[in-house]
Motif scaffolding. Structure first.
Motif, mmCIF file in Angstrom:
data_model
loop_
_atom_site.group_PDB
_atom_site.id
_atom_site.type_symbol
_atom_site.label_atom_id
_atom_site.label_comp_id
_atom_site.label_asym_id
_atom_site.label_seq_id
_atom_site.Cartn_x
_atom_site.Cartn_y
_atom_site.Cartn_z
ATOM 1 N N ARG A 261 -11.650 12.419 4.854
ATOM 2 C CA ARG A 261 -11.459 11.732 3.584
ATOM 3 C C ARG A 261 -10.539 12.546 2.675
ATOM 4 O O ARG A 261 -10.563 13.780 2.689
ATOM 5 C CB ARG A 261 -12.794 11.511 2.871
ATOM 6 C CG ARG A 261 -13.799 10.701 3.674
ATOM 7 C CD ARG A 261 -15.047 10.415 2.859
ATOM 8 N NE ARG A 261 -15.689 11.635 2.373
ATOM 9 C CZ ARG A 261 -16.555 12.348 3.079
ATOM 10 N NH1 ARG A 261 -16.880 11.983 4.313
ATOM 11 N NH2 ARG A 261 -17.113 13.427 2.564
ATOM 12 N N VAL A 262 -9.776 11.823 1.863
ATOM 13 C CA VAL A 262 -8.891 12.451 0.893
ATOM 14 C C VAL A 262 -9.258 11.948 -0.491
ATOM 15 O O VAL A 262 -9.401 10.735 -0.698
ATOM 16 C CB VAL A 262 -7.413 12.138 1.187
ATOM 17 C CG1 VAL A 262 -6.508 12.838 0.180
ATOM 18 C CG2 VAL A 262 -7.038 12.546 2.605
ATOM 19 N N GLY A 263 -9.426 12.855 -1.423
ATOM 20 C CA GLY A 263 -9.720 12.478 -2.800
ATOM 21 C C GLY A 263 -8.779 13.175 -3.768
ATOM 22 O O GLY A 263 -8.223 14.236 -3.467
ATOM 23 N N LEU A 264 -8.581 12.561 -4.936
ATOM 24 C CA LEU A 264 -7.722 13.121 -5.976
ATOM 25 C C LEU A 264 -8.550 13.418 -7.216
ATOM 26 O O LEU A 264 -9.519 12.710 -7.514
ATOM 27 C CB LEU A 264 -6.606 12.146 -6.341
ATOM 28 C CG LEU A 264 -5.695 11.658 -5.207
ATOM 29 C CD1 LEU A 264 -4.721 10.618 -5.744
ATOM 30 C CD2 LEU A 264 -4.950 12.806 -4.559
ATOM 31 N N PHE A 265 -8.166 14.448 -7.942
ATOM 32 C CA PHE A 265 -8.792 14.736 -9.236
ATOM 33 C C PHE A 265 -7.761 15.418 -10.142
ATOM 34 O O PHE A 265 -6.688 15.809 -9.686
ATOM 35 C CB PHE A 265 -10.054 15.584 -9.076
ATOM 36 C CG PHE A 265 -9.871 16.912 -8.378
ATOM 37 C CD1 PHE A 265 -9.777 18.086 -9.113
ATOM 38 C CD2 PHE A 265 -9.816 16.994 -6.994
ATOM 39 C CE1 PHE A 265 -9.612 19.313 -8.477
ATOM 40 C CE2 PHE A 265 -9.666 18.213 -6.345
ATOM 41 C CZ PHE A 265 -9.553 19.381 -7.090
ATOM 42 N N ASN A 266 -8.075 15.547 -11.422
ATOM 43 C CA ASN A 266 -7.129 16.073 -12.415
ATOM 44 C C ASN A 266 -5.788 15.334 -12.348
ATOM 45 O O ASN A 266 -4.722 15.936 -12.525
ATOM 46 C CB ASN A 266 -6.900 17.578 -12.225
ATOM 47 C CG ASN A 266 -8.040 18.415 -12.781
ATOM 48 O OD1 ASN A 266 -8.871 17.923 -13.542
ATOM 49 N ND2 ASN A 266 -8.092 19.676 -12.396
ATOM 50 N N ASP A 267 -5.846 14.038 -12.136
ATOM 51 C CA ASP A 267 -4.650 13.262 -11.838
ATOM 52 C C ASP A 267 -3.956 12.794 -13.123
ATOM 53 O O ASP A 267 -3.970 11.614 -13.469
ATOM 54 C CB ASP A 267 -5.024 12.064 -10.956
ATOM 55 C CG ASP A 267 -3.816 11.270 -10.500
ATOM 56 O OD1 ASP A 267 -2.712 11.848 -10.482
ATOM 57 O OD2 ASP A 267 -3.970 10.075 -10.178
ATOM 58 N N VAL A 268 -3.326 13.753 -13.827
ATOM 59 C CA VAL A 268 -2.603 13.421 -15.054
ATOM 60 C C VAL A 268 -1.313 14.236 -15.134
ATOM 61 O O VAL A 268 -1.245 15.361 -14.648
ATOM 62 C CB VAL A 268 -3.450 13.685 -16.324
ATOM 63 C CG1 VAL A 268 -4.648 12.765 -16.386
ATOM 64 C CG2 VAL A 268 -3.896 15.141 -16.395
ATOM 65 N N PRO A 269 -0.278 13.663 -15.775
ATOM 66 C CA PRO A 269 0.938 14.424 -16.065
ATOM 67 C C PRO A 269 0.779 15.170 -17.391
ATOM 68 O O PRO A 269 0.000 14.757 -18.260
ATOM 69 C CB PRO A 269 2.007 13.340 -16.171
ATOM 70 C CG PRO A 269 1.256 12.159 -16.735
ATOM 71 C CD PRO A 269 -0.145 12.246 -16.166
ATOM 72 N N VAL A 270 1.505 16.255 -17.536
ATOM 73 C CA VAL A 270 1.516 16.979 -18.808
ATOM 74 C C VAL A 270 2.954 17.385 -19.125
ATOM 75 O O VAL A 270 3.751 17.656 -18.221
ATOM 76 C CB VAL A 270 0.613 18.238 -18.788
ATOM 77 C CG1 VAL A 270 -0.854 17.857 -18.695
ATOM 78 C CG2 VAL A 270 0.992 19.177 -17.650
ATOM 79 N N ALA A 271 3.269 17.391 -20.413
ATOM 80 C CA ALA A 271 4.549 17.903 -20.917
ATOM 81 C C ALA A 271 5.763 17.219 -20.287
ATOM 82 O O ALA A 271 6.840 17.791 -20.232
ATOM 83 C CB ALA A 271 4.630 19.421 -20.710
ATOM 84 N N GLY A 272 5.572 16.006 -19.787
ATOM 85 C CA GLY A 272 6.695 15.238 -19.286
ATOM 86 C C GLY A 272 7.088 15.518 -17.862
ATOM 87 O O GLY A 272 7.385 14.594 -17.098
ATOM 88 N N ALA A 273 7.102 16.806 -17.460
ATOM 89 C CA ALA A 273 7.706 17.180 -16.184
ATOM 90 C C ALA A 273 6.781 17.978 -15.274
ATOM 91 O O ALA A 273 7.250 18.644 -14.349
ATOM 92 C CB ALA A 273 8.979 17.981 -16.452
ATOM 93 N N LEU A 274 5.477 17.921 -15.539
ATOM 94 C CA LEU A 274 4.484 18.601 -14.699
ATOM 95 C C LEU A 274 3.346 17.628 -14.404
ATOM 96 O O LEU A 274 3.042 16.759 -15.222
ATOM 97 C CB LEU A 274 3.891 19.834 -15.393
ATOM 98 C CG LEU A 274 4.838 20.936 -15.857
ATOM 99 C CD1 LEU A 274 4.073 21.939 -16.718
ATOM 100 C CD2 LEU A 274 5.473 21.634 -14.673
ATOM 101 N N THR A 275 2.716 17.787 -13.244
ATOM 102 C CA THR A 275 1.486 17.033 -12.978
ATOM 103 C C THR A 275 0.415 17.995 -12.507
ATOM 104 O O THR A 275 0.692 18.946 -11.774
ATOM 105 C CB THR A 275 1.690 15.933 -11.926
ATOM 106 O OG1 THR A 275 2.184 16.505 -10.710
ATOM 107 C CG2 THR A 275 2.646 14.869 -12.426
ATOM 108 N N MET A 276 -0.811 17.722 -12.915
ATOM 109 C CA MET A 276 -1.953 18.563 -12.554
ATOM 110 C C MET A 276 -2.736 18.004 -11.366
ATOM 111 O O MET A 276 -3.774 18.544 -10.993
ATOM 112 C CB MET A 276 -2.892 18.706 -13.759
ATOM 113 C CG MET A 276 -2.293 19.469 -14.924
ATOM 114 S SD MET A 276 -1.928 21.187 -14.529
ATOM 115 C CE MET A 276 -3.591 21.835 -14.355
ATOM 116 N N THR A 277 -2.253 16.925 -10.798
ATOM 117 C CA THR A 277 -2.957 16.242 -9.711
ATOM 118 C C THR A 277 -3.368 17.208 -8.609
ATOM 119 O O THR A 277 -2.559 18.014 -8.128
ATOM 120 C CB THR A 277 -2.075 15.129 -9.122
ATOM 121 O OG1 THR A 277 -1.682 14.261 -10.182
ATOM 122 C CG2 THR A 277 -2.834 14.353 -8.058
ATOM 123 N N SER A 278 -4.627 17.143 -8.233
ATOM 124 C CA SER A 278 -5.205 18.013 -7.225
ATOM 125 C C SER A 278 -5.821 17.164 -6.112
ATOM 126 O O SER A 278 -6.118 15.992 -6.308
ATOM 127 C CB SER A 278 -6.273 18.917 -7.853
ATOM 128 O OG SER A 278 -5.703 19.719 -8.891
#
Length: 283
Positions: A261-278
């Motif tokens: 199984r694959v799951g995602l968390f912290n799935d948000v962009p920040v400061a326009g040009a970075l993503t925290m998706t884990s």
């Protein structure tokens, strides 16, 4: 009195015995979007989710981290008994430079990795330690710093296919209680960061496009598209201007086995040009 060298050898032997791995059920694999070094000392939704994930998975016997911040000519694994905490950044508050993460290493595990990886000539490293790509996230997962932590370097001379295939030779570690972590950011373009919106959940159109396509490829198991990220068009070119923050994701995907199984968390962009998706991959 026994010579100092003899005492040191006995201490090293005892430490290796203490850190000897035993068979376990298959450990999950994590890709952690680490973002700003300030996440190490701030309380926000990202670090809360790091802690939450740690509570959901088995406690590891050791951690092997592939960090965006250790690039080398060749592939190295840290092999010291007590890795130092590296503050490999500048321009941040003094409190960040005061952070220490005194987790032990595991020289015997490093030697096992060297012996069992045939895709590359892995070399043992006694100089590096734990850079902020590792300790800034692992400290939230395991704040007691009582679990051995090793780092595996990124050979900057090699292409993405190399890194993906190398990771597959690490798969046996998952059955020995080793938590393998890739630490970077899927979208990481500091040259286009909106510093005025550094703490906002905001992404430029190209960053959102790249991120959504990346997630689709991850969830659908289309690893080839991610290995060949340089052929995916302008949005990907802007999202990955240099590969070091993206490659740790390929180490994690290379360890995915059929049916997991694959799951995602912290799935948000920040400061326009970075993503925290884990990403978490688990049986």
């Amino acid at each position: 009195m026994a010579p100092f060298s003899s005492i040191a050898m006995k201490l090293n032997t005892l430490q290796n015995i203490a850190h000897q791995l035993t068979p376990t059920s298959k450990m999950p694999v994590l890709f952690l979007g680490h973002g700003s070094p300030m996440n190490a000392i701030e309380e926000n939704q990202f670090v809360k989710e790091f802690r939450n994930i740690a509570h959901k998975i088995p406690v590891p016997q050791a951690i092997l981290c592939v960090s965006a911040h250790w690039e080398t000519a060749g592939t190295f694994v840290t092999a010291m008994a007590q890795p130092r905490t590296i503050h490999d950044f500048g321009g941040f508050p003094p409190q960040l430079f005061e952070v220490q993460y005194p987790a032990p290493g595991n020289p015997s595990l490093a030697k096992e990795i060297q012996d069992n990886v045939h895709y590359s000539n892995v070399q043992l490293d006694q100089d590096w330690g734990l850079d902020h790509g590792t300790w800034s996230v692992v400290k939230h997962l395991y704040p007691l710093a009582n679990i051995p932590v090793l780092q595996l370097s990124l050979d900057f001379r090699k292409g993405p296919q190399y890194h993906y295939e190398l990771s597959q030779e690490l798969s046996s570690l998952r059955n020995k209680g080793v938590l393998i972590i890739g630490s970077g950011n899927m979208v990481h373009n500091l040259g286009k960061v909106s510093w005025k919106r550094l703490n906002e959940h905001f992404g430029f159109d190209w960053a959102i496009e790249a991120q959504e396509r990346m997630k689709s490829y991850i969830l659908e198991g289309h690893h080839d598209a991610l290995i060949n990220y340089d052929k995916q068009g302008l949005a990907f070119q802007l999202a990955i201007p240099s590969p070091e923050h993206f490659l740790p994701l390929l180490y994690v995907l290379g360890l995915q086995e059929k049916g997991e199984r694959v799951g995602l968390f912290n799935d948000v962009p920040v400061a326009g040009a970075l993503t925290m998706t884990s990403v978490i991959i688990e049986s």
